[in-house]
Motif scaffolding. Structure first.
Motif, PDB file in Angstrom:
ATOM      1  N   ARG A  27       0.821  -1.206   0.000  1.00  0.00           N
ATOM      2  CA  ARG A  27       0.000   0.000   0.000  1.00  0.00           C
ATOM      3  C   ARG A  27       0.858   1.259   0.000  1.00  0.00           C
ATOM      4  O   ARG A  27       1.908   1.313   0.636  1.00  0.00           O
ATOM      5  N   GLU A  28       0.406   2.241  -0.741  1.00  0.00           N
ATOM      6  CA  GLU A  28       1.093   3.528  -0.887  1.00  0.00           C
ATOM      7  C   GLU A  28       2.393   3.404  -1.675  1.00  0.00           C
ATOM      8  O   GLU A  28       3.228   4.312  -1.637  1.00  0.00           O
ATOM      9  N   THR A  29       2.602   2.306  -2.391  1.00  0.00           N
ATOM     10  CA  THR A  29       3.808   2.138  -3.204  1.00  0.00           C
ATOM     11  C   THR A  29       3.407   1.903  -4.653  1.00  0.00           C
ATOM     12  O   THR A  29       2.594   1.020  -4.937  1.00  0.00           O
ATOM     13  N   ASP A  30       3.963   2.687  -5.549  1.00  0.00           N
ATOM     14  CA  ASP A  30       3.700   2.497  -6.967  1.00  0.00           C
ATOM     15  C   ASP A  30       4.309   1.160  -7.401  1.00  0.00           C
ATOM     16  O   ASP A  30       5.513   0.927  -7.207  1.00  0.00           O
ATOM     17  N   PRO A  31       3.520   0.259  -7.975  1.00  0.00           N
ATOM     18  CA  PRO A  31       4.055  -1.055  -8.331  1.00  0.00           C
ATOM     19  C   PRO A  31       5.173  -0.985  -9.361  1.00  0.00           C
ATOM     20  O   PRO A  31       6.115  -1.786  -9.322  1.00  0.00           O
ATOM     21  N   GLY A  32       5.099  -0.026 -10.280  1.00  0.00           N
ATOM     22  CA  GLY A  32       6.167   0.116 -11.259  1.00  0.00           C
ATOM     23  C   GLY A  32       7.475   0.554 -10.627  1.00  0.00           C
ATOM     24  O   GLY A  32       8.559   0.093 -11.017  1.00  0.00           O
ATOM     25  N   LEU A  33       7.390   1.437  -9.642  1.00  0.00           N
ATOM     26  CA  LEU A  33       8.581   1.879  -8.925  1.00  0.00           C
ATOM     27  C   LEU A  33       9.179   0.725  -8.134  1.00  0.00           C
ATOM     28  O   LEU A  33      10.402   0.521  -8.122  1.00  0.00           O
ATOM     29  N   LEU A  34       8.335  -0.050  -7.481  1.00  0.00           N
ATOM     30  CA  LEU A  34       8.829  -1.192  -6.709  1.00  0.00           C
ATOM     31  C   LEU A  34       9.522  -2.202  -7.623  1.00  0.00           C
ATOM     32  O   LEU A  34      10.589  -2.732  -7.289  1.00  0.00           O
ATOM     33  N   GLY A  37       5.946   7.282 -18.574  1.00  0.00           N
ATOM     34  CA  GLY A  37       5.129   6.398 -17.767  1.00  0.00           C
ATOM     35  C   GLY A  37       5.849   5.196 -17.192  1.00  0.00           C
ATOM     36  O   GLY A  37       5.227   4.366 -16.524  1.00  0.00           O
ATOM     37  N   VAL A  38       7.160   5.097 -17.420  1.00  0.00           N
ATOM     38  CA  VAL A  38       7.938   3.948 -16.944  1.00  0.00           C
ATOM     39  C   VAL A  38       8.972   4.427 -15.935  1.00  0.00           C
ATOM     40  O   VAL A  38       9.683   5.405 -16.174  1.00  0.00           O
ATOM     41  N   VAL A  48      18.938   0.411 -27.289  1.00  0.00           N
ATOM     42  CA  VAL A  48      18.433   1.766 -27.492  1.00  0.00           C
ATOM     43  C   VAL A  48      16.944   1.803 -27.142  1.00  0.00           C
ATOM     44  O   VAL A  48      16.181   0.903 -27.501  1.00  0.00           O
ATOM     45  N   ALA A  49      16.546   2.813 -26.435  1.00  0.00           N
ATOM     46  CA  ALA A  49      15.136   3.026 -26.060  1.00  0.00           C
ATOM     47  C   ALA A  49      14.616   1.917 -25.160  1.00  0.00           C
ATOM     48  O   ALA A  49      13.432   1.609 -25.160  1.00  0.00           O
ATOM     49  N   LEU A  50      15.509   1.317 -24.372  1.00  0.00           N
ATOM     50  CA  LEU A  50      15.087   0.271 -23.444  1.00  0.00           C
ATOM     51  C   LEU A  50      13.977   0.759 -22.523  1.00  0.00           C
ATOM     52  O   LEU A  50      12.947   0.128 -22.372  1.00  0.00           O
ATOM     53  N   ALA A  51      14.198   1.917 -21.895  1.00  0.00           N
ATOM     54  CA  ALA A  51      13.219   2.416 -20.939  1.00  0.00           C
ATOM     55  C   ALA A  51      11.882   2.739 -21.617  1.00  0.00           C
ATOM     56  O   ALA A  51      10.816   2.493 -21.079  1.00  0.00           O
TER      57      ALA A  51
END
Length: 449
Positions: A344-351, A421-422, A439-442
């Protein structure tokens, strides 16, 4: 230092089968390298060593499939048709069933959707591949809301089946979000009682559990090689022939016909009818090799390996504060090794970015192509999924849990920011693999949600 209890899964099973890349060392942001801990097999699994070796053995003989007079072509044709038989045998095909080679599960279900002579019924817990194609069927489709219990869900299905006529019931073999399943025997009995056929989306199921069409009474199953440790671009639809022999060809072109004139076409019957174009010999040979390898693992050994690691992961998650684990049904049987959770309170993508960059752990984040289910759970912002398979070890589980404990304790070394968004590491110091263009991995990392 973290005050969380240490995990104790070192006695958990070693890999059941060797996988390509299992010993790959990947860089972390602090300059260390660690063995890759891959928990993303539910999305796409790495090749097994045996599958890769089979592909290597076959490649020197690669040539055109069907109608070629050359020796290599004849060998390739024999390899292709033998692999088809092996794939059908893997799912217990009946003598009069047909095995059609497709690109993946989505392709297989779209093919079946074009052949269904009536209305289709599904639940709202399905992967998009088992939701979106059915609008193309002749009668369209209806979605039933799953209830909080298995019994309630079966009752809801029965009510709709009794009230209206359906040609096909489409259900997941096991949820790609929670690993849960409805009792298949009960679902088959229910569908057949009301004159309805049943297709099982086997994409997640078959890497974890066996399925036999003949023994279960299931009419069709669709699945993908890349979920079965054979990521070479082949899938299959296996099941009853009649609808498929009367459907329009899935891909109109060479190989799908018996005779063509300027004014008429005589189409072949299945499977050739739906395999227009040059077939994927390498893909189907790889899938057949994976099927043989998985079939050789005793059922109980596979189950014990997975359940032990699954319990260890769940115990570790429940020891963390403010963790939710996704479930569809409060009374479902033991799930397979797919665990979706959120802090909770954690962005899943960030985690997920943190686990990869600072602990060498790969998980999936997002909504897993199951948006209606995530919305139902109130998890519309997404979650994190960890999948356990034949290559997962106790050390992998320990590392994932240690990473989560570090996050909760505030032990982060890098800075993270969102780009398109990533979540990415700011000024990422990790080198890219030699000889591979990233290139452009992210920018491409978050395309599939």
């Amino acid at each position: 230092m973290s005050s969380f209890p240490t995990t104790a899964t070192s006695a958990c099973p070693t890999p059941l089968l060797p996988l390509v890349g299992a010993d790959v060392e990947i860089p972390l942001v602090d300059g260390r390298t660690v063995r890759h801990a891959n928990f993303d097999g539910a999305a796409s699994a790495p090749a097994s060593v045996a599958v890769a070796q089979r592909v290597t053995d076959v490649l020197p003989w690669y040539a055109s499939v069907h109608r070629g007079a050359g020796y290599a072509s004849q060998v390739s044709t024999a390899l292709y048709e033998r692999a088809r038989e092996d794939v059908g045998r893997f799912v217990g095909a009946r003598p009069d069933d047909v095995t059609i080679i497709t690109r993946n599960t989505t392709d297989a279900l779209n093919l079946l959707a074009s052949a269904v002579p009536g209305r289709v019924l599904t639940l709202d817990v399905e992967h998009h591949a088992n939701l979106l194609p059915w609008d193309r069927s002749q009668g369209g489709h209806e979605v039933v809301r799953a209830q909080p219990t298995v019994a309630g869900t079966l009752s809801a299905l029965q009510g709709v089946l009794a009230a209206r006529r359906f040609a096909l019931l489409a259900v997941t073999g096991t949820s790609n979000v929670t690993g849960e399943s409805l009792p298949l025997a009960a679902v088959v009995d229910l569908a057949h009682r009301y004159g309805c056929r049943i297709v099982v989306d086997g994409a997640q199921l078959l890497a974890h559990r066996r399925l036999s069409l003949e023994d279960s009474g299931v009419d069709y199953v669709a699945f993908s090689g890349h979920k079965l440790y054979a990521p070479f671009g082949a899938g299959a639809l296996v099941g009853r022939r009649d609808w498929l022999d009367h459907a329009a060809p899935h891909l109109a072109g060479g190989g799908a016909v018996r005779q063509v004139s300027s004014s008429a076409v005589q189409w072949a019957t299945s499977p050739a009818r739906h395999e227009g174009g040059t077939p994927n010999l390498v893909g189907v040979v790889a899938m057949a090799a994976a099927a043989a390898e998985l079939s050789a693992v005793p059922d109980e050994e596979l189950r014990q390996h997975e359940e032990q690691l699954h319990r260890a992961l769940l115990d570790g998650l429940r020891a963390l504060p403010e963790v939710d684990v996704a479930r569809i049904w409060v009374d479902s049987a033991e799930p397979v090794g797919v665990v979706t959770f959120r802090l909770r309170e954690t962005d899943p993508g960030l985690l997920a970015a943190f686990l990869a960059a600072e602990h060498g752990v790969s998980v999936r984040d997002g909504r897993f192509c199951a948006h209606p289910l995530l919305d139902r759970l109130g998890w519309g912002a997404g979650a994190v999924r960890a999948s356990i398979g034949i290559g997962t070890t106790g050390d992998d589980v320990d590392r994932l849990l240690a990473g989560l404990q570090a996050w909760v304790a505030g032990d982060q070394q890098a800075r993270y920011a969102q780009e398109d968004g990533v979540w990415v590491v700011v000024d990422d110091p990790r080198p890219t693999p030699s000889g591979i263009d990233l290139v452009a991995l992210a920018a491409t990392a978050g395309v599939c949600s």
